[in-house]
Enzyme design. Structure first.
Site, PDB file in Angstrom:
ATOM      1  N   HIS A  56     -17.593  18.590  -7.583  1.00  0.00           N
ATOM      2  CA  HIS A  56     -18.260  19.536  -8.827  1.00  0.00           C
ATOM      3  C   HIS A  56     -19.070  18.914  -9.532  1.00  0.00           C
ATOM      4  O   HIS A  56     -18.341  17.958 -10.575  1.00  0.00           O
ATOM      5  CB  HIS A  56     -17.076  20.437  -9.154  1.00  0.00           C
ATOM      6  CG  HIS A  56     -16.490  21.041 -10.525  1.00  0.00           C
ATOM      7  ND1 HIS A  56     -16.348  22.528  -9.820  1.00  0.00           N
ATOM      8  CD2 HIS A  56     -17.455  21.500 -11.299  1.00  0.00           C
ATOM      9  CE1 HIS A  56     -16.941  23.228 -11.247  1.00  0.00           C
ATOM     10  NE2 HIS A  56     -17.295  22.493 -12.184  1.00  0.00           N
ATOM     11  N   HIS A  58     -22.621  19.296 -12.360  1.00  0.00           N
ATOM     12  CA  HIS A  58     -24.308  19.885 -12.465  1.00  0.00           C
ATOM     13  C   HIS A  58     -24.983  19.030 -12.458  1.00  0.00           C
ATOM     14  O   HIS A  58     -25.147  18.656 -14.005  1.00  0.00           O
ATOM     15  CB  HIS A  58     -23.961  20.597 -13.393  1.00  0.00           C
ATOM     16  CG  HIS A  58     -22.674  21.863 -13.621  1.00  0.00           C
ATOM     17  ND1 HIS A  58     -22.831  22.794 -14.556  1.00  0.00           N
ATOM     18  CD2 HIS A  58     -21.340  21.318 -13.971  1.00  0.00           C
ATOM     19  CE1 HIS A  58     -21.952  23.536 -13.994  1.00  0.00           C
ATOM     20  NE2 HIS A  58     -20.161  22.510 -13.761  1.00  0.00           N
ATOM     21  N   GLN A 151     -24.058  31.087 -15.869  1.00  0.00           N
ATOM     22  CA  GLN A 151     -23.681  30.088 -16.097  1.00  0.00           C
ATOM     23  C   GLN A 151     -23.522  30.853 -17.570  1.00  0.00           C
ATOM     24  O   GLN A 151     -22.136  31.057 -18.362  1.00  0.00           O
ATOM     25  CB  GLN A 151     -24.761  29.090 -16.238  1.00  0.00           C
ATOM     26  CG  GLN A 151     -24.478  28.169 -18.606  1.00  0.00           C
ATOM     27  CD  GLN A 151     -23.154  27.111 -18.173  1.00  0.00           C
ATOM     28  OE1 GLN A 151     -23.241  25.730 -17.749  1.00  0.00           O
ATOM     29  NE2 GLN A 151     -21.709  27.659 -18.695  1.00  0.00           N
ATOM     30  N   HIS A 209     -16.095  29.726 -11.484  1.00  0.00           N
ATOM     31  CA  HIS A 209     -15.585  28.707 -12.581  1.00  0.00           C
ATOM     32  C   HIS A 209     -14.682  29.610 -13.255  1.00  0.00           C
ATOM     33  O   HIS A 209     -15.293  30.483 -13.896  1.00  0.00           O
ATOM     34  CB  HIS A 209     -16.572  28.237 -13.833  1.00  0.00           C
ATOM     35  CG  HIS A 209     -17.328  27.626 -13.335  1.00  0.00           C
ATOM     36  ND1 HIS A 209     -18.717  26.482 -12.196  1.00  0.00           N
ATOM     37  CD2 HIS A 209     -17.832  26.678 -14.422  1.00  0.00           C
ATOM     38  CE1 HIS A 209     -18.649  25.380 -12.478  1.00  0.00           C
ATOM     39  NE2 HIS A 209     -18.487  25.186 -13.796  1.00  0.00           N
ATOM     40  N   GLU A 212     -11.666  28.463 -17.110  1.00  0.00           N
ATOM     41  CA  GLU A 212     -12.084  27.249 -18.326  1.00  0.00           C
ATOM     42  C   GLU A 212     -12.106  27.982 -19.234  1.00  0.00           C
ATOM     43  O   GLU A 212     -12.910  28.114 -20.252  1.00  0.00           O
ATOM     44  CB  GLU A 212     -13.380  26.716 -17.326  1.00  0.00           C
ATOM     45  CG  GLU A 212     -13.172  25.486 -18.175  1.00  0.00           C
ATOM     46  CD  GLU A 212     -15.123  24.823 -17.890  1.00  0.00           C
ATOM     47  OE1 GLU A 212     -15.584  25.367 -17.019  1.00  0.00           O
ATOM     48  OE2 GLU A 212     -15.157  24.117 -17.856  1.00  0.00           O
ATOM     49  N   ASP A 308     -17.941  17.029 -12.870  1.00  0.00           N
ATOM     50  CA  ASP A 308     -18.091  18.034 -13.550  1.00  0.00           C
ATOM     51  C   ASP A 308     -19.712  18.107 -14.516  1.00  0.00           C
ATOM     52  O   ASP A 308     -20.720  18.063 -14.025  1.00  0.00           O
ATOM     53  CB  ASP A 308     -17.498  18.313 -14.608  1.00  0.00           C
ATOM     54  CG  ASP A 308     -17.731  19.996 -14.784  1.00  0.00           C
ATOM     55  OD1 ASP A 308     -18.794  20.764 -14.277  1.00  0.00           O
ATOM     56  OD2 ASP A 308     -16.629  20.309 -15.508  1.00  0.00           O
ATOM     57  N   TRP A 314     -22.227  18.913 -22.411  1.00  0.00           N
ATOM     58  CA  TRP A 314     -21.039  19.289 -22.247  1.00  0.00           C
ATOM     59  C   TRP A 314     -19.686  18.295 -22.513  1.00  0.00           C
ATOM     60  O   TRP A 314     -19.011  17.526 -22.691  1.00  0.00           O
ATOM     61  CB  TRP A 314     -20.282  20.001 -21.233  1.00  0.00           C
ATOM     62  CG  TRP A 314     -20.832  21.368 -21.121  1.00  0.00           C
ATOM     63  CD1 TRP A 314     -20.168  22.843 -21.561  1.00  0.00           C
ATOM     64  CD2 TRP A 314     -21.788  22.584 -20.101  1.00  0.00           C
ATOM     65  NE1 TRP A 314     -21.187  23.924 -21.399  1.00  0.00           N
ATOM     66  CE2 TRP A 314     -22.297  23.040 -20.575  1.00  0.00           C
ATOM     67  CE3 TRP A 314     -23.316  21.234 -19.877  1.00  0.00           C
ATOM     68  CZ2 TRP A 314     -23.258  24.322 -20.309  1.00  0.00           C
ATOM     69  CZ3 TRP A 314     -24.128  22.151 -19.892  1.00  0.00           C
ATOM     70  CH2 TRP A 314     -23.767  23.412 -19.514  1.00  0.00           C
TER      71      TRP A 314
END
Ligand code: FE2
Length: 418
Positions: A56, A58, A151, A209, A212, A308, A314
């Site tokens: 996982h 991005h 997203q 997702h 979360e 992630d 983030w």
């Protein structure tokens, strides 16, 4: 190729490993330590392990922190805002440069398989197109799966559903989703049904997702697990993050676990990201906001760990080291008993490979000769020392090699320990 004086997980003996035509041809126990020769690699009693798997991340957003603005609040939602500002600056060259730099970092740290999310809430779908092209170009070098990930919401973003279908037509391997971020609960539930429908229509995997958020009322996980059970596709379905589970009532959780177990779905937790992003609306006591990794493991539900983010809107740290992520998980989820350490590496190797439905994975005669050499003799010592990855071999070819670091200690220590 031959490797001598190697240890394997859960085995105390030393092994010799033979590789022929890119596959493990023979794995045998040694009677004693062998003397190194020119045509054998001496593992020196260190651990040979299946490659690390990053399930996982991005990659389309990696290495963009602070562009054009930093996430000052540290919340997930400000991260989404900052990414929305960065999206108009995306182009193929920009994405390729950042993705390749991040893959290089991951390979240097023993990763040979990656599942990356690619944002579909962008009318150009440049992230999906570029990542799918890179997946095909790098197919002999690394296993890359691309998730079509909405997203800003599949049903809350203009043409979100159409863009998802377009991303699957382009060739995304996995159907993603973000039900807790859709405008309403009804839209969230509808999006989960659509995710399963799309996966069936295009014969793809699913990675959502899911919940979360710290909201204990965010319960799309039960909906996803039930849909997976109903359509008998649990092994192909993954719930990522599920941080709301941290805040669920224990009585509800006990009922929920029966469904999770029966559904056979997989879980991915990203502990460094979640402990950073969650709990941001709390004062004190402040929740950790990480899903129940320990309890999922104890219930024999497949759970693995991912990073992630690496330096993105983030999460502005990250270094490609899954051993660091594992170390955090062991601490945050209070998995610090000896029995927890004994199979700790499962969560960044075998369990992740199962989640990604990787074939031919593992140190077994006949399998592709993909492996790494770790500093340490077993899961416990590798975790405790946070040792380096010394070697990474793919289909019998060395793709990364590192010299162990040398440390010079002061004479008073050297003499005292003689
Ligand atoms: Fe994510």
């Amino acid at each position: 190729m031959q490797i001598i004086n190697a240890r394997l997980r859960q085995r105390p003996e030393l092994f010799s490993i033979y590789i022929d035509k890119g596959r493990f041809s023979k794995i045998e126990v040694q009677e004693s330590t062998q003397v190194a020769s020119d045509n054998a690699i001496d593992a020196g009693g260190n651990l040979i392990c299946a490659p690390f798997v990053e399930p996982h991340i991005h990659l389309d957003a990696a290495l963009t922190a602070g562009e054009p603005e930093w996430n000052q609040s540290g919340t997930l939602f400000e991260g989404i805002e900052r990414w929305r500002q960065r999206k108009p600056m995306l182009n193929e060259e920009d994405i390729r440069r950042r993705v390749l730099s991040t893959i290089e970092l991951l390979v240097q740290n023993g990763v040979q398989a990656i599942r990356t999310h690619a944002d579909t809430t962008d009318p150009t779908l440049i992230g999906v197109r570029t990542l799918c092209a890179l997946r095909d170009e790098l197919k002999d070098k690394i296993d890359l799966q691309v998730v079509a990930f909405p997203q800003d919401g599949m049903l809350s973003y203009p043409n979100g559903l159409k863009l998802m279908e377009e991303a699957l037509e382009i060739g995304a391997d996995v159907v993603g989703g973000i039900p807790h971020f859709e405008y309403t609960r009804e839209l969230g539930e509808k999006s989960v049904k659509l995710i399963i429908e799309l996966a069936q229509k295009y014969d793809r995997l699913v990675d959502v997702h899911c919940d979360e958020i710290d909201d204990p009322n965010s319960r799309f996980l039960e909906f996803l697990a039930h849909e997976a059970l109903l359509h008998d596709m649990g092994s192909k379905v993954t719930a990522s993050h599920t941080t709301a589970m941290h805040s669920y009532d224990n009585a509800y959780c006990s009922k929920l676990f029966r469904l999770l177990k029966n559904s056979g779905i997989n879980f991915i937790s990203c502990p460094t990201e979640s402990i950073h992003l969650q709990g941001r609306f709390d004062t004190y006591p402040k929740r950790r906001g990480v899903t129940r990794v320990k309890e999922l493991r104890e219930a024999n539900i497949n759970v693995c760990l991912g990073q992630d983010s690496i330096f993105d809107p983030w999460y502005s740290l990250g270094n490609g080291k899954l051993l660091r992520t594992l170390d955090y998980a062991m601490h945050i989820c209070q998995m610090m008993g000896y029995q927890d350490y004994a199979r700790a590496l499962d969560m960044i190797t075998d369990n992740s490979a199962r989640t990604m439905c990787l074939k031919n994975y593992g140190i077994q005669e006949g399998n592709a000769a993909n492996f790494i050499l770790l500093e340490g003799q077993d899961d416990y010592s590798v975790l405790r020392k946070q040792g380096e990855v010394l070697l990474s071999v793919r289909r019998g070819e060395i793709i990364m090699q590192r010299q162990p670091s040398q440390v010079i200690t002061p004479p008073w220590i050297t003499q005292a320990t003689k």
